[in-house]
Design a protein around this motif. Structure first.
Motif, PDB file in Angstrom:
ATOM      1  N   PRO A 242      17.341 -34.857 106.277  1.00  0.00           N
ATOM      2  CA  PRO A 242      18.222 -35.847 105.650  1.00  0.00           C
ATOM      3  C   PRO A 242      17.751 -37.290 105.855  1.00  0.00           C
ATOM      4  CG  PRO A 242      19.215 -35.054 107.672  1.00  0.00           C
ATOM      5  CD  PRO A 242      17.973 -34.235 107.463  1.00  0.00           C
ATOM      6  N   THR A 243      16.922 -37.531 106.869  1.00  0.00           N
ATOM      7  CA  THR A 243      16.558 -38.908 107.184  1.00  0.00           C
ATOM      8  C   THR A 243      15.196 -39.306 106.661  1.00  0.00           C
ATOM      9  OG1 THR A 243      15.494 -38.253 109.232  1.00  0.00           O
ATOM     10  CG2 THR A 243      17.836 -38.756 109.352  1.00  0.00           C
TER      11      THR A 243
ATOM     12  N   LYS B 214      12.925 -42.004 113.643  1.00  0.00           N
ATOM     13  CA  LYS B 214      13.930 -41.813 112.599  1.00  0.00           C
ATOM     14  C   LYS B 214      14.727 -40.549 112.813  1.00  0.00           C
ATOM     15  CE  LYS B 214      11.849 -43.907 108.491  1.00  0.00           C
ATOM     16  NZ  LYS B 214      11.195 -43.469 107.238  1.00  0.00           N
ATOM     17  N   CYS B 215      14.132 -39.561 113.505  1.00  0.00           N
ATOM     18  CA  CYS B 215      14.750 -38.245 113.630  1.00  0.00           C
ATOM     19  C   CYS B 215      16.088 -38.355 114.357  1.00  0.00           C
ATOM     20  CB  CYS B 215      13.808 -37.316 114.391  1.00  0.00           C
ATOM     21  SG  CYS B 215      14.531 -35.725 114.755  1.00  0.00           S
ATOM     22  N   ILE B 216      17.124 -37.699 113.793  1.00  0.00           N
ATOM     23  CA  ILE B 216      18.434 -37.726 114.438  1.00  0.00           C
ATOM     24  C   ILE B 216      18.693 -36.452 115.231  1.00  0.00           C
ATOM     25  CG2 ILE B 216      19.504 -39.299 112.788  1.00  0.00           C
ATOM     26  CD1 ILE B 216      20.714 -36.844 111.390  1.00  0.00           C
ATOM     27  N   GLY B 217      17.706 -35.546 115.261  1.00  0.00           N
ATOM     28  CA  GLY B 217      17.859 -34.329 116.048  1.00  0.00           C
ATOM     29  C   GLY B 217      18.909 -33.384 115.500  1.00  0.00           C
TER      30      GLY B 217
ATOM     31  N   PRO C 197      23.152 -39.314 117.696  1.00  0.00           N
ATOM     32  CA  PRO C 197      24.257 -39.668 116.797  1.00  0.00           C
ATOM     33  C   PRO C 197      24.212 -41.134 116.373  1.00  0.00           C
ATOM     34  CG  PRO C 197      25.085 -38.865 118.934  1.00  0.00           C
ATOM     35  CD  PRO C 197      23.602 -38.811 118.990  1.00  0.00           C
ATOM     36  N   GLU C 198      23.626 -41.992 117.225  1.00  0.00           N
ATOM     37  CA  GLU C 198      23.619 -43.418 116.875  1.00  0.00           C
ATOM     38  C   GLU C 198      22.742 -43.699 115.664  1.00  0.00           C
ATOM     39  OE1 GLU C 198      21.961 -42.054 119.226  1.00  0.00           O
ATOM     40  OE2 GLU C 198      19.943 -42.924 119.312  1.00  0.00           O
ATOM     41  N   ARG C 199      21.867 -42.723 115.312  1.00  0.00           N
ATOM     42  CA  ARG C 199      21.019 -42.941 114.138  1.00  0.00           C
ATOM     43  C   ARG C 199      21.582 -42.211 112.917  1.00  0.00           C
ATOM     44  NH1 ARG C 199      15.349 -41.017 116.780  1.00  0.00           N
ATOM     45  NH2 ARG C 199      15.192 -42.566 118.436  1.00  0.00           N
ATOM     46  N   ALA C 200      22.817 -41.701 113.028  1.00  0.00           N
ATOM     47  CA  ALA C 200      23.331 -40.831 111.967  1.00  0.00           C
ATOM     48  C   ALA C 200      23.293 -41.500 110.600  1.00  0.00           C
ATOM     49  CB  ALA C 200      24.754 -40.389 112.296  1.00  0.00           C
ATOM     50  N   TRP C 201      23.435 -42.822 110.570  1.00  0.00           N
ATOM     51  CA  TRP C 201      23.438 -43.516 109.281  1.00  0.00           C
ATOM     52  C   TRP C 201      22.159 -43.268 108.502  1.00  0.00           C
ATOM     53  CZ3 TRP C 201      19.494 -47.041 108.657  1.00  0.00           C
ATOM     54  CH2 TRP C 201      18.818 -47.438 109.832  1.00  0.00           C
ATOM     55  N   ARG C 202      21.072 -42.975 109.210  1.00  0.00           N
ATOM     56  CA  ARG C 202      19.802 -42.744 108.514  1.00  0.00           C
ATOM     57  C   ARG C 202      19.857 -41.515 107.617  1.00  0.00           C
ATOM     58  NH1 ARG C 202      15.335 -45.373 109.961  1.00  0.00           N
ATOM     59  NH2 ARG C 202      15.320 -46.561 111.897  1.00  0.00           N
TER      60      ARG C 202
ATOM     61  N   HIS D 263      26.678 -32.420 117.187  1.00  0.00           N
ATOM     62  CA  HIS D 263      25.551 -31.559 116.854  1.00  0.00           C
ATOM     63  C   HIS D 263      24.239 -32.336 116.893  1.00  0.00           C
ATOM     64  CE1 HIS D 263      23.576 -28.126 115.120  1.00  0.00           C
ATOM     65  NE2 HIS D 263      23.037 -28.878 114.190  1.00  0.00           N
ATOM     66  N   LEU D 264      24.318 -33.646 116.815  1.00  0.00           N
ATOM     67  CA  LEU D 264      23.108 -34.455 116.659  1.00  0.00           C
ATOM     68  C   LEU D 264      22.516 -34.829 118.002  1.00  0.00           C
ATOM     69  CD1 LEU D 264      24.210 -36.869 113.806  1.00  0.00           C
ATOM     70  CD2 LEU D 264      23.097 -34.657 113.638  1.00  0.00           C
ATOM     71  N   GLY D 265      21.195 -34.892 118.041  1.00  0.00           N
ATOM     72  CA  GLY D 265      20.522 -35.372 119.233  1.00  0.00           C
ATOM     73  C   GLY D 265      20.660 -36.884 119.367  1.00  0.00           C
TER      74      GLY D 265
END
Ligand code: SF4
Ligand code: SF4
Lengths: 325, 243
Positions: free
Chosen positions: B86-87, B105-108, A69-74, A65-67
């Motif tokens: 969330p970020t 920072k945006c994860i989309g 995903p590699e930043r999901a930890w944020r 779902h994420l644009g």
């Protein structure tokens, strides 16, 4: 809203996993107070492993779902304000606790490893399980609140949203537990089966309540408030773009009305009466196939239910995107 | 604390889309990266825009009124899009009230776009981050620009001056006076977002004519119509002009 398949998978898979774990832990708690016969450690260990597989499957689906995903930890950062962030924290916690619960069963650990003697069978797993159950309910609440907290998505902005997530997930998990118990814990089949039927019927009541509520909803926003012109007849002549945009794709389900309506009846049939009938037949006829079919049918129904849940929500931004031009 | 905002005069906007194109031009050339455009001349064009101009028809033919309606992020004073992120990529700047997205920072996850009732956030299909109006934050503080040009690109471009820009917390600013004295209103007040951007309503210039004013009082013959031409030799009212 446009139902995203990744989110449908995420919410249904983790719901089934959470429900299965709750079923396992309920069985264990009952056996401690000797309402049910105790089960082998392998049963709990394998059951937890299955629950973890469902939860990890859901987690994996969510990444699609994420644009980025590699930043999901944020996304764990803003837990003070964002239910999504809270879910991101609680989901791995639930997975960890269930895995620990299964591991403690598998290795037959109890509090003696910490030098504490309680004389209660499986005291350690009971403690981990209690924490796991709390976290599981927390996860249900986070998932539900992600949708329920947006006040202008009026179809979602109701406690029923959270209750439905809890009951539908638990019902699905108990149905799975019924079939699973045939292998490892034949004594528990009737117990799980009865609860699966009860929770499914309870979920029918609350889901029907939300359907009735949504059918009667009066939307607070209208074109009048959207553009601030007080007139009973306002028509859009152009939305400012000739092709599509994010706004025309993300917020409309884009299917014909007959399809939308039939999904409602499909899920109402597949989630509630059919699994209940299959469970009853399976319990009475001692048929594993029927019990598994009950789970598969109910899960498929929940996919439809989740699709409908998203498609039915009417975002006020849609007022601005009625006519291409 | 200031709150920068736009005030858009619906009475003046002619729907020319100059603000849309200048917004896109400025923001697609900025340091934050391009704004996607797919098949711009193809059959099914799509792209990211911070600003759109829509058109509505009020009333029923023949008594209709056309309203051109520019729509961009309203930089809400109580933005529902910010706490859900969330970020922390979506944030509201305390110093000037601009609501921004940190593209790094945006994860989309699109959650903020669900939480904005106005549909002004757009996910960039290629960069996969959420985009929205920045009030040209990279322009309005730029010391290298002449003072008069330190305004959002849309405001600079508007040929009818339908777009005003300023601090709505300063009661004496141009925008505050316009809101106060020309009936400025906020969109969808029912959600308590307190948008900083305001709109000025359509205003019609009207005169009131009473019935007795339709009939000339000094008309003893009660005959309406053109007066008979006086003879060329007759004295005129002012004794100077004559027909
Ligand atoms: S208009 Fe939408 S995106 Fe802009 S601040 Fe308000 S809620 Fe957020
Ligand atoms: S899309 Fe980006 S800005 Fe919006 S909520 Fe998700 S992380 Fe935050």
């Amino acid at each position: 809203m446009h139902p995203a398949f990744s989110v449908i998978l995420l919410t249904t898979l983790i719901g089934a996993g959470q429900g299965l774990f709750l079923a396992l832990y309920t069985g264990e708690s009952y056996s401690v107070v000797e309402l049910l016969p105790p089960q082998s450690s392998q049963f709990y260990a394998l059951g937890s492993a299955i629950a973890v597989v469902f939860l990890i499957g859901g987690l994996a689906a969510s990444f699609f779902h994420l644009g980025h995903p590699e930043r999901a930890w944020r996304s764990a950062a803003m837990w003070r304000t964002s239910w999504l962030s809270r879910e991101v924290i609680v989901l791995p916690l639930v997975i960890g606790l269930i895995a620990l619960y299964g591991l403690a069963h598998y290795l037959r650990l109890d509090l003696k490893i910490f030098g504490v003697e309680t004389n209660v069978r499986g005291d350690l797993t009971l403690l981990i399980g209690a924490a796991g159950s709390l976290a599981t309910f927390g996860l249900f609440i986070c998932t539900g609140m992600i949708y329920a907290c947006i006040k202008f998505l009026q179809e979602w902005h109701s406690p029923l949203t959270v209750i439905n997530y809890i009951l539908l997930g638990t019902a699905c998990g108990f149905t799975l537990a019924t079939a699973f118990a045939v292998y490892g814990a034949p004594d528990l089949v009737n117990f799980y089966g009865a609860w699966a039927i009860i929770i499914t019927l309870a979920a029918l009541v609350t889901r029907a309540a939300s359907l009735i509520r949504n059918a009667r909803i009066r939307h607070k926003s209208s074109l009048r408030t959207a553009i601030g012109v007080r007139h009973s007849k306002i028509t859009q002549k152009s939305q400012g773009l000739m092709g599509g945009s994010f706004n025309t794709r993300e917020f409309f389900h884009g299917t014909p009305l007959w399809f939308f309506r039939s999904v409602k009846w499909i899920f109402l049939v597949l989630v509630f009466p059919v699994p209940v009938a299959l469970l009853l037949a399976g319990l009475l006829g001692h048929s594993l196939t029927l019990l598994y079919t009950a789970f598969v049918v109910q899960y498929a129904g929940l996919l439809a239910e989740r699709w409908f849940f998203f498609a039915q929500a009417n975002h006020p931004q849609n007022l601005y995107y009625q006519t291409v031009g | 604390m200031s709150q920068l905002a736009l005030v858009i005069d619906l009475n003046v906007c002619v729907g020319c889309h100059a603000c849309v194109t200048s917004c896109k031009e400025w923001n697609t050339s900025g340091t934050a990266g391009y704004m996607s455009d797919d098949r711009p001349y193809g059959e099914d064009p799509t792209g990211t825009f911070f600003n759109r101009v829509q058109t509505f028809e009020i009333g029923e033919y023949p008594n209709t009124d056309t309203v051109h309606f520019p729509k961009s992020c309203l930089h809400c004073e109580d933005p529902p899009c910010v706490p859900v992120c969330p970020t922390g990529a979506s944030y509201k700047r305390p110093e000037d009230g601009i609501v921004l997205v940190d593209y790094d920072k945006c994860i989309g996850c699109k959650y903020c776009s669900w939480a904005c009732p106005y549909g002004v956030r757009e996910l960039d299909e290629h960069q996969k981050v959420m985009k929205k109006c920045t009030l040209c934050v990279d322009r309005i503080y730029d010391q290298s620009l002449p003072e008069a040009e330190r305004k959002p690109a849309c405001v600079m471009a508007c040929p009818t001056s339908a777009r005003l820009f300023g601090d709505v917390h300063d009661p004496e600013s141009e925008v505050s006076i316009a809101i106060r004295e020309s009936g400025g209103f906020a969109l969808m007040p029912e959600w308590g977002t307190h948008p900083a951007n305001h709109y000025l309503p359509r205003r019609k210039t009207q005169i009131t004519i009473h019935k007795d004013e339709l009939v000339r009082a000094d008309n003893p013959l009660k005959k309406e119509g053109k007066l008979p031409k006086p003879d060329i030799n007759e004295p005129s009212l002012d004794d100077v002009t004559s027909w």
